[in-house]
Scaffold this active site. Structure first.
Site, PDB file in Angstrom:
ATOM      1  CG  HIS A  67      -1.772   1.240   1.319  1.00 55.80           C
ATOM      2  ND1 HIS A  67      -1.933   1.915   2.504  1.00 55.80           N
ATOM      3  CD2 HIS A  67      -2.430   1.950   0.382  1.00 55.80           C
ATOM      4  CE1 HIS A  67      -2.680   2.988   2.292  1.00 55.80           C
ATOM      5  NE2 HIS A  67      -2.999   3.034   1.015  1.00 55.80           N
ATOM      6  CG  HIS A 109      -2.886   2.825   6.229  1.00 55.11           C
ATOM      7  ND1 HIS A 109      -1.727   2.807   5.472  1.00 55.11           N
ATOM      8  CD2 HIS A 109      -3.000   4.066   6.749  1.00 55.11           C
ATOM      9  CE1 HIS A 109      -1.157   4.014   5.510  1.00 55.11           C
ATOM     10  NE2 HIS A 109      -1.913   4.800   6.283  1.00 55.11           N
TER      11      HIS A 109
HETATM   12 FE1  FES Z   1       0.350  -0.897   4.754  1.00 54.44          FE
HETATM   13 FE2  FES Z   1      -1.067   1.274   4.333  1.00 54.44          FE
HETATM   14  S1  FES Z   1       1.081   1.069   4.295  1.00 54.44           S
HETATM   15  S2  FES Z   1      -1.768  -0.707   4.827  1.00 54.44           S
END
Ligand code: FES
Length: 129
Positions: free
Chosen positions: A62, A79
């Site tokens: 992500h 997150h």
């Molecule tokens: Fe891993 Fe956002 S950086 S869920």
């Protein structure tokens, strides 16, 4: 994802691995965090007698936070994306849209576990090395 080979490195040895105790290492270079786990249950692409040893990039797909192994899954603390280590680290919850790059492993005659290739691109890079 294409499988890209890099010089093999020794990550650990099957005789000292404990179920569910992750080994953190760097691969394919010193800035690329990676994680190896003996899951205690068969996994897609797993190596070893029980096909339960797997390794992945530990950089979340992500936004690049460090992924940790908790309660049988790979979890990103930023997150809360979650990846299934028995299914090639595909995402099953959260904001990440792709799984974690898989690190290909080989077990040597003496039980050493060697990392020798990576499938997929590490987050934030245009090339893995
Ligand atoms: Fe891993 Fe956002 S950086 S869920």
């Amino acid at each position: 994802a294409p499988s890209l080979s890099y010089p093999a490195i020794r990550v650990g040895n099957i005789r000292t691995l404990q179920n569910n105790q992750p080994l953190y290492f760097a691969y394919p270079d010193s800035r690329a965090q990676a994680i190896l786990i003996k899951l205690g249950r068969p996994a897609l692409g797993g190596v070893g007698q029980n096909r339960d040893i797997v390794a992945f990039s530990a950089t979340c797909t992500h936004m690049g936070c460090g992924v940790q192994y908790k309660g049988g899954r790979l979890v990103c603390p930023c997150h809360y994306s979650m990846f299934d280590p028995t299914k090639a680290a595909q995402v099953y919850q959260g904001l990440a849209s792709t799984g974690l790059p898989r690190i290909r492993l080989r077990i040597a005659q003496n039980g050493d576990i060697l990392a020798n290739a990576m499938e997929g691109l590490i987050w934030g890079r245009t090339k893995n090395v």
